[in-house]
Scaffold this active site. Sequence first.
Site, PDB file in Angstrom:
ATOM      1  CE  LYS A  13      -1.991  -0.986   3.913  1.00  0.00           C
ATOM      2  NZ  LYS A  13      -1.279  -2.256   4.215  1.00  0.00           N
ATOM      3  NE  ARG A  88      -3.689  -1.198   9.808  1.00  0.00           N
ATOM      4  CZ  ARG A  88      -2.596  -0.594   9.326  1.00  0.00           C
ATOM      5  NH1 ARG A  88      -2.571   0.699   9.166  1.00  0.00           N
ATOM      6  NH2 ARG A  88      -1.551  -1.302   8.994  1.00  0.00           N
ATOM      7  NE  ARG A 127       7.259  -2.917   6.105  1.00  0.00           N
ATOM      8  CZ  ARG A 127       5.948  -2.746   6.190  1.00  0.00           C
ATOM      9  NH1 ARG A 127       5.292  -2.109   5.233  1.00  0.00           N
ATOM     10  NH2 ARG A 127       5.274  -3.224   7.214  1.00  0.00           N
ATOM     11  NE  ARG A 160       6.804  -0.627  10.169  1.00  0.00           N
ATOM     12  CZ  ARG A 160       5.682  -0.499   9.478  1.00  0.00           C
ATOM     13  NH1 ARG A 160       5.689   0.067   8.291  1.00  0.00           N
ATOM     14  NH2 ARG A 160       4.548  -0.942   9.962  1.00  0.00           N
ATOM     15  NE  ARG A 171       1.810  -4.809  11.475  1.00  0.00           N
ATOM     16  CZ  ARG A 171       2.627  -4.226  10.601  1.00  0.00           C
ATOM     17  NH1 ARG A 171       3.852  -4.660  10.460  1.00  0.00           N
ATOM     18  NH2 ARG A 171       2.191  -3.225   9.875  1.00  0.00           N
TER      19      ARG A 171
HETATM   20  P1  ADP Z   1       2.289  -1.765   3.241  1.00  0.00           P
HETATM   21  O1  ADP Z   1       2.351  -0.258   3.151  1.00  0.00           O
HETATM   22  O2  ADP Z   1       1.071  -2.335   2.593  1.00  0.00           O
HETATM   23  O3  ADP Z   1       2.489  -2.262   4.626  1.00  0.00           O
HETATM   24  P2  ADP Z   1       4.851  -1.663   1.803  1.00  0.00           P
HETATM   25  O4  ADP Z   1       4.537  -0.756   0.652  1.00  0.00           O
HETATM   26  O5  ADP Z   1       5.692  -1.100   2.891  1.00  0.00           O
HETATM   27  O6  ADP Z   1       3.496  -2.332   2.394  1.00  0.00           O
HETATM   28  O7  ADP Z   1       5.535  -2.978   1.192  1.00  0.00           O
HETATM   29  C1  ADP Z   1       5.941  -4.056   2.053  1.00  0.00           C
HETATM   30  C2  ADP Z   1       7.301  -4.597   1.592  1.00  0.00           C
HETATM   31  O8  ADP Z   1       7.164  -5.231   0.313  1.00  0.00           O
HETATM   32  C3  ADP Z   1       8.363  -3.510   1.421  1.00  0.00           C
HETATM   33  O9  ADP Z   1       9.620  -4.025   1.779  1.00  0.00           O
HETATM   34  C4  ADP Z   1       8.295  -3.185  -0.074  1.00  0.00           C
HETATM   35  O10 ADP Z   1       9.532  -2.666  -0.541  1.00  0.00           O
HETATM   36  C5  ADP Z   1       7.963  -4.551  -0.677  1.00  0.00           C
HETATM   37  N1  ADP Z   1       7.120  -4.469  -1.882  1.00  0.00           N
HETATM   38  C6  ADP Z   1       6.142  -3.555  -2.160  1.00  0.00           C
HETATM   39  N2  ADP Z   1       5.570  -3.817  -3.360  1.00  0.00           N
HETATM   40  C7  ADP Z   1       6.171  -4.950  -3.830  1.00  0.00           C
HETATM   41  C8  ADP Z   1       6.003  -5.755  -5.019  1.00  0.00           C
HETATM   42  N3  ADP Z   1       5.085  -5.459  -5.932  1.00  0.00           N
HETATM   43  N4  ADP Z   1       6.799  -6.844  -5.143  1.00  0.00           N
HETATM   44  C9  ADP Z   1       7.713  -7.177  -4.199  1.00  0.00           C
HETATM   45  N5  ADP Z   1       7.921  -6.464  -3.061  1.00  0.00           N
HETATM   46  C10 ADP Z   1       7.164  -5.370  -2.873  1.00  0.00           C
HETATM   47  P1  AMP Z   2       1.360   0.738   8.941  1.00  0.00           P
HETATM   48  O1  AMP Z   2       2.544   1.634   8.836  1.00  0.00           O
HETATM   49  O2  AMP Z   2       0.188   1.203   8.145  1.00  0.00           O
HETATM   50  O3  AMP Z   2       1.707  -0.719   8.686  1.00  0.00           O
HETATM   51  O4  AMP Z   2       0.859   0.804  10.486  1.00  0.00           O
HETATM   52  C1  AMP Z   2       1.709   0.375  11.530  1.00  0.00           C
HETATM   53  C2  AMP Z   2       0.877   0.224  12.811  1.00  0.00           C
HETATM   54  O5  AMP Z   2       0.331   1.499  13.199  1.00  0.00           O
HETATM   55  C3  AMP Z   2      -0.322  -0.717  12.739  1.00  0.00           C
HETATM   56  O6  AMP Z   2       0.021  -2.086  12.916  1.00  0.00           O
HETATM   57  C4  AMP Z   2      -1.191  -0.170  13.882  1.00  0.00           C
HETATM   58  O7  AMP Z   2      -0.703  -0.571  15.149  1.00  0.00           O
HETATM   59  C5  AMP Z   2      -0.966   1.344  13.752  1.00  0.00           C
HETATM   60  N1  AMP Z   2      -1.957   1.959  12.830  1.00  0.00           N
HETATM   61  C6  AMP Z   2      -1.700   2.565  11.643  1.00  0.00           C
HETATM   62  N2  AMP Z   2      -2.827   3.000  11.066  1.00  0.00           N
HETATM   63  C7  AMP Z   2      -3.841   2.645  11.920  1.00  0.00           C
HETATM   64  C8  AMP Z   2      -5.267   2.772  11.889  1.00  0.00           C
HETATM   65  N3  AMP Z   2      -5.903   3.346  10.850  1.00  0.00           N
HETATM   66  N4  AMP Z   2      -5.963   2.283  12.951  1.00  0.00           N
HETATM   67  C9  AMP Z   2      -5.369   1.716  13.996  1.00  0.00           C
HETATM   68  N5  AMP Z   2      -4.043   1.527  14.079  1.00  0.00           N
HETATM   69  C10 AMP Z   2      -3.277   1.989  13.051  1.00  0.00           C
END
Ligand code: ADP
Ligand code: AMP
Length: 213
Positions: A13, A88, A127, A160, A171
């Site tokens: 995302k 969420r 990541r 992280r 999660r």
């Molecule tokens: P989210 O915001 O949904 O938690 P991220 O955008 O941070 O996810 O992506 C999660 C991990 O997967 C990161 O390390 C990112 O670089 C990697 N990633 C994102 N898109 C792709 C893809 N299409 N193919 C492989 N790895 C990806």
């Molecule tokens: P993210 O960076 O989106 O993966 O979020 C990391 C963490 O932040 C999540 O696992 C939750 O603990 C918290 N968080 C982020 N966005 C929300 C939301 N909309 N509602 C509740 N918790 C959130």
Amino acid sequence: MKIIMLGAPGAGKGTQAKMIADKYAVPHVSTGDIFRANIKEGTELGKEAKKYMDQGLLVPDELTVKILLDRVAKEDCANGYVLDGFPRTIPQAEVLDKALTELGDKIDFAINVDVPDENIVKRMGGRRACLACGATYHIEHIPPKTEGICDRCGQELILRDDDKAETVMNRLQVYHDQTQPLIDFYNAKGVLKEVDGTVDMKEVFNAIVDILG
Ligand code: ADP
Ligand code: AMP
């Protein structure tokens, strides 16, 4: 243009939201980034949020909704935004919906980035995040030019705390219980779009651009 990114944690995302924000010149609003910035600065909000984040739980709706509504009320969001990680829960979506309806406004697209759980676990361990500028990498799929260093701002990259294997399982469970129902919520509103998130990030982006126009 007001866009919501849906999908499991690690679905991509944030990666896609940043590309959308660049192409369509709208702010990328990530509640996770806002919480992490607060944790880094040691604010009260950060201390409270960290208690939940470290366990892979959601931060309570009251707290999250307030920071999100404050953020989207800012001037730079007047022409739209891409929300990443919000809503969420159904109550969060309902509050956002009500706030927009009161302004005579609505969400244009809710894009679900679909990635099965097996792929998610691999992705999260790889990541690496920059807490200074919010950039995200993957050690195999999207590596930085220099290992451990952010291409964009030169700061150190971290794994992280909530991307460690034991927390990722929590999660995912939380996602299935509390967040996945949003797919039906936005489908019922006629704004849901699905993309396959398992392919290369550029291909995912092309599919999104086809949808957004
Ligand atoms: P989210 O915001 O949904 O938690 P991220 O955008 O941070 O996810 O992506 C999660 C991990 O997967 C990161 O390390 C990112 O670089 C990697 N990633 C994102 N898109 C792709 C893809 N299409 N193919 C492989 N790895 C990806
Ligand atoms: P993210 O960076 O989106 O993966 O979020 C990391 C963490 O932040 C999540 O696992 C939750 O603990 C918290 N968080 C982020 N966005 C929300 C939301 N909309 N509602 C509740 N918790 C959130």
